[in-house]
Design an enzyme around this catalytic site. Structure first.
Site, PDB file in Angstrom:
ATOM      1  N   LYS A  82       3.065  17.782 -48.191  1.00 36.16           N
ATOM      2  CA  LYS A  82       3.785  18.525 -47.149  1.00 36.16           C
ATOM      3  C   LYS A  82       3.962  19.967 -47.579  1.00 36.16           C
ATOM      4  O   LYS A  82       4.090  20.256 -48.776  1.00 36.16           O
ATOM      5  CB  LYS A  82       5.186  17.914 -46.941  1.00 36.16           C
ATOM      6  CG  LYS A  82       5.783  18.236 -45.606  1.00 36.16           C
ATOM      7  CD  LYS A  82       5.233  17.325 -44.544  1.00 36.16           C
ATOM      8  CE  LYS A  82       5.714  17.664 -43.173  1.00 36.16           C
ATOM      9  NZ  LYS A  82       5.177  16.750 -42.156  1.00 36.16           N
ATOM     10  N   GLY A 179      15.311  14.760 -28.282  1.00 37.20           N
ATOM     11  CA  GLY A 179      14.299  15.765 -28.609  1.00 37.20           C
ATOM     12  C   GLY A 179      13.121  15.649 -27.666  1.00 37.20           C
ATOM     13  O   GLY A 179      12.349  14.683 -27.727  1.00 37.20           O
ATOM     14  N   GLY A 181      10.444  17.606 -27.378  1.00 38.20           N
ATOM     15  CA  GLY A 181       9.358  18.481 -27.820  1.00 38.20           C
ATOM     16  C   GLY A 181       8.018  17.781 -27.614  1.00 38.20           C
ATOM     17  O   GLY A 181       7.862  16.955 -26.707  1.00 38.20           O
ATOM     18  N   VAL A 183       6.345  15.401 -29.200  1.00 37.96           N
ATOM     19  CA  VAL A 183       6.306  13.938 -29.259  1.00 37.96           C
ATOM     20  C   VAL A 183       7.233  13.318 -28.209  1.00 37.96           C
ATOM     21  O   VAL A 183       6.837  12.418 -27.453  1.00 37.96           O
ATOM     22  CB  VAL A 183       6.689  13.433 -30.676  1.00 37.96           C
ATOM     23  CG1 VAL A 183       6.786  11.917 -30.708  1.00 37.96           C
ATOM     24  CG2 VAL A 183       5.683  13.918 -31.709  1.00 37.96           C
TER      25      VAL A 183
HETATM   26  P1  NAI Z   1       8.816  19.774 -31.672  1.00 36.67           P
HETATM   27  O1  NAI Z   1       9.332  20.944 -32.432  1.00 36.67           O
HETATM   28  O2  NAI Z   1       7.741  19.959 -30.664  1.00 36.67           O
HETATM   29  O3  NAI Z   1      10.042  19.034 -30.923  1.00 36.67           O
HETATM   30  C1  NAI Z   1      11.280  18.815 -31.488  1.00 36.67           C
HETATM   31  C2  NAI Z   1      12.299  18.972 -30.361  1.00 36.67           C
HETATM   32  O4  NAI Z   1      13.570  18.508 -30.824  1.00 36.67           O
HETATM   33  C3  NAI Z   1      12.504  20.432 -29.942  1.00 36.67           C
HETATM   34  O5  NAI Z   1      12.405  20.539 -28.527  1.00 36.67           O
HETATM   35  C4  NAI Z   1      13.916  20.749 -30.451  1.00 36.67           C
HETATM   36  O6  NAI Z   1      14.591  21.699 -29.631  1.00 36.67           O
HETATM   37  C5  NAI Z   1      14.571  19.395 -30.378  1.00 36.67           C
HETATM   38  N1  NAI Z   1      15.747  19.213 -31.243  1.00 36.67           N
HETATM   39  C6  NAI Z   1      15.982  19.669 -32.492  1.00 36.67           C
HETATM   40  N2  NAI Z   1      17.163  19.230 -32.946  1.00 36.67           N
HETATM   41  C7  NAI Z   1      17.694  18.455 -31.954  1.00 36.67           C
HETATM   42  C8  NAI Z   1      18.889  17.705 -31.814  1.00 36.67           C
HETATM   43  N3  NAI Z   1      19.805  17.653 -32.791  1.00 36.67           N
HETATM   44  N4  NAI Z   1      19.115  17.043 -30.660  1.00 36.67           N
HETATM   45  C9  NAI Z   1      18.208  17.075 -29.656  1.00 36.67           C
HETATM   46  N5  NAI Z   1      17.046  17.777 -29.732  1.00 36.67           N
HETATM   47  C10 NAI Z   1      16.799  18.448 -30.858  1.00 36.67           C
HETATM   48  O7  NAI Z   1       8.393  18.705 -32.779  1.00 36.67           O
HETATM   49  P2  NAI Z   1       7.481  17.395 -32.588  1.00 36.67           P
HETATM   50  O8  NAI Z   1       6.094  17.696 -33.000  1.00 36.67           O
HETATM   51  O9  NAI Z   1       7.759  16.792 -31.268  1.00 36.67           O
HETATM   52  O10 NAI Z   1       8.092  16.471 -33.734  1.00 36.67           O
HETATM   53  C11 NAI Z   1       9.322  15.777 -33.542  1.00 36.67           C
HETATM   54  C12 NAI Z   1       9.598  14.905 -34.747  1.00 36.67           C
HETATM   55  O11 NAI Z   1       8.527  13.980 -34.912  1.00 36.67           O
HETATM   56  C13 NAI Z   1       9.731  15.659 -36.070  1.00 36.67           C
HETATM   57  O12 NAI Z   1      10.678  15.004 -36.889  1.00 36.67           O
HETATM   58  C14 NAI Z   1       8.343  15.509 -36.679  1.00 36.67           C
HETATM   59  O13 NAI Z   1       8.359  15.608 -38.094  1.00 36.67           O
HETATM   60  C15 NAI Z   1       7.992  14.111 -36.226  1.00 36.67           C
HETATM   61  N6  NAI Z   1       6.562  13.843 -36.200  1.00 36.67           N
HETATM   62  C16 NAI Z   1       5.735  14.578 -35.373  1.00 36.67           C
HETATM   63  C17 NAI Z   1       4.380  14.319 -35.357  1.00 36.67           C
HETATM   64  C18 NAI Z   1       3.457  15.022 -34.414  1.00 36.67           C
HETATM   65  O14 NAI Z   1       2.340  14.513 -34.233  1.00 36.67           O
HETATM   66  N7  NAI Z   1       3.848  16.117 -33.788  1.00 36.67           N
HETATM   67  C19 NAI Z   1       3.789  13.309 -36.277  1.00 36.67           C
HETATM   68  C20 NAI Z   1       4.761  12.547 -37.025  1.00 36.67           C
HETATM   69  C21 NAI Z   1       6.092  12.835 -37.000  1.00 36.67           C
END
Ligand code: NAI
Length: 351
Positions: A82, A179, A181, A183
């Site tokens: 990482k 969240g 985002g 995913v």
């Molecule tokens: P992203 O940054 O696109 O989405 C995260 C979302 O969560 C954002 O919209 C943010 O505003 C929101 N957020 C942050 N803190 C929050 C809270 N306390 N309450 C509610 N919403 C909150 O990230 P992504 O790519 O969607 O990843 C999300 C999670 O999944 C992370 O933990 C990441 O490590 C994990 N992950 C993602 C993968 C991927 O393929 N993108 C693969 C494996 C794990």
């Protein structure tokens, strides 16, 4: 509290841990490689406003190790790593990501990197100018990875519901997604597609409004999801959301989401087990992107998202069945299984 990095590395079996600093751009980052016994290490670049260096360092260690655990459970010929970047004012981000790209290139294929929170297409584009060992920033890149992750989480939730009730029975299910985002959005779309009732929250109000308008997600205020009465709570934001306080407030039957390192400590998984809440270990559920990424880089083909999801669904079933047979929390079963496999690789390789 200080961190004795070499002790921490020895305890967790890390291979290398590098601090990256770039004079020109102002980059400050850590790059941890946990294991390359079975193949190159994989792991994305996370950029986050860490409270201090210690928090970033510990996150890097935890996330890299979790990647190796995913590889072990999914039987992928790869290991975990990482990069964690300290997000702060005044950094030239293009220069910073180029510097990370050069560091990755310098590792000569021992490490492949890609997206994570704070690192999307733009940042991957900057890195890809410097290294071949990074996810393609084009349309087949991060979007497809997030879709693979979401499909895996979706199929994992299906396995968990079937494990408890014999069938998913989507029309009768309510799911709260924390969240919205990459995913979380993708997951909400899939759940709505099969007729489930989906609630959603995000710290960014615009995301919630958009998800309500475009997808039909029922909005929740941030924090409300934790104590909501629902079938599934799906954490898809940041790690550590299940801690001493939140774990007591849960009113769901299942916790299953895409976020990495959801448990603040392993004992919070035990506590859910005592409270009869089925916790599906995050590192099994969210391995879709890793499956797709390793197959793409190591075999040169794009595994269809549906096939990735089936593989994750099967892995979740196997962990839940074993946990039930052993009468123990699934997070413990998954961690033991992963550690046994990693020890077996190392014994075979004599490392
Ligand atoms: P992203 O940054 O696109 O989405 C995260 C979302 O969560 C954002 O919209 C943010 O505003 C929101 N957020 C942050 N803190 C929050 C809270 N306390 N309450 C509610 N919403 C909150 O990230 P992504 O790519 O969607 O990843 C999300 C999670 O999944 C992370 O933990 C990441 O490590 C994990 N992950 C993602 C993968 C991927 O393929 N993108 C693969 C494996 C794990």
């Amino acid at each position: 509290m200080s961190v004795h990095i070499l002790d921490a590395m020895a305890r967790e079996g890390f291979e290398s841990f590098v601090a990256l600093h770039d004079r020109k751009s102002g980059l400050r980052a850590f790059l941890g490689v946990h294991d390359t016994t079975r193949g190159p290490a994989f792991g994305g670049v996370r950029r986050w406003e860490y409270r201090d260096e210690r928090g970033a360092l510990l996150d890097c260690l935890r996330l890299a190790r979790a990647m190796t655990h995913k590889c072990a459970l999914l039987d992928l010929p790869a290991g975990g790593a990482k990069v964690v970047v300290l997000d702060r004012e005044g950094v030239d981000w293009e220069g910073a990501y180029r510097a990370i790209g050069r560091a990755v290139e310098g590792m000569g294929g021992r490490f492949y990197t890609g997206p994570d929170v704070g690192t999307g297409e733009r940042e991957l584009g900057w890195m890809s100018g410097q290294t071949a060992y990074v996810t393609d920033p084009g349309p087949a890149g991060p979007g497809e990875l997030a879709a693979s992750t979401a499909e895996g989480v979706f199929r994992g939730i299906e396995s968990a519901l079937t494990h408890l009730d014999g069938e998913p029975d989507w029309n009768q299910r309510s799911i709260a997604v924390q969240g919205l985002g990459a995913v979380g959005w993708n997951l909400a779309e899939r759940l709505l597609g099969v007729g489930a009732k989906v609630y959603g929250t995000d710290v960014l109000p615009d995301r919630v409004d958009l998800a309500q308008e475009r997808l039909g997600v029922e909005p929740l205020r941030p924090g409300e999801e934790v104590s909501m009465v629902c079938d599934v709570l799906a954490p898809c934001a940041m790690g550590g959301m299940l801690h001493d306080l939140s774990v007591e407030r849960l009113k769901c039957r299942i916790v299953a989401g895409g976020a990495n390192n959801v448990l603040a400590k392993p004992l919070h998984g035990d506590r859910m087990h005592e409270r009869d809440i089925l916790y599906v270990p995050d590192f099994v559920l969210n391995s879709g992107a890793l499956i797709r990424g390793t197959i793409f880089h190591l075999e040169g083909r794009r595994e269809p998202v549906g096939v990735v999801g089936e593989r994750v669904g099967a892995a979740v079933r196997s962990v839940l069945d074993r946990a039930r047979d052993a009468g123990e929390p699934p997070a413990r079963t998954a961690a033991t299984l992963a550690e046994e496999r990693i020890s077996a690789w190392r014994a075979e390789a004599g490392t």
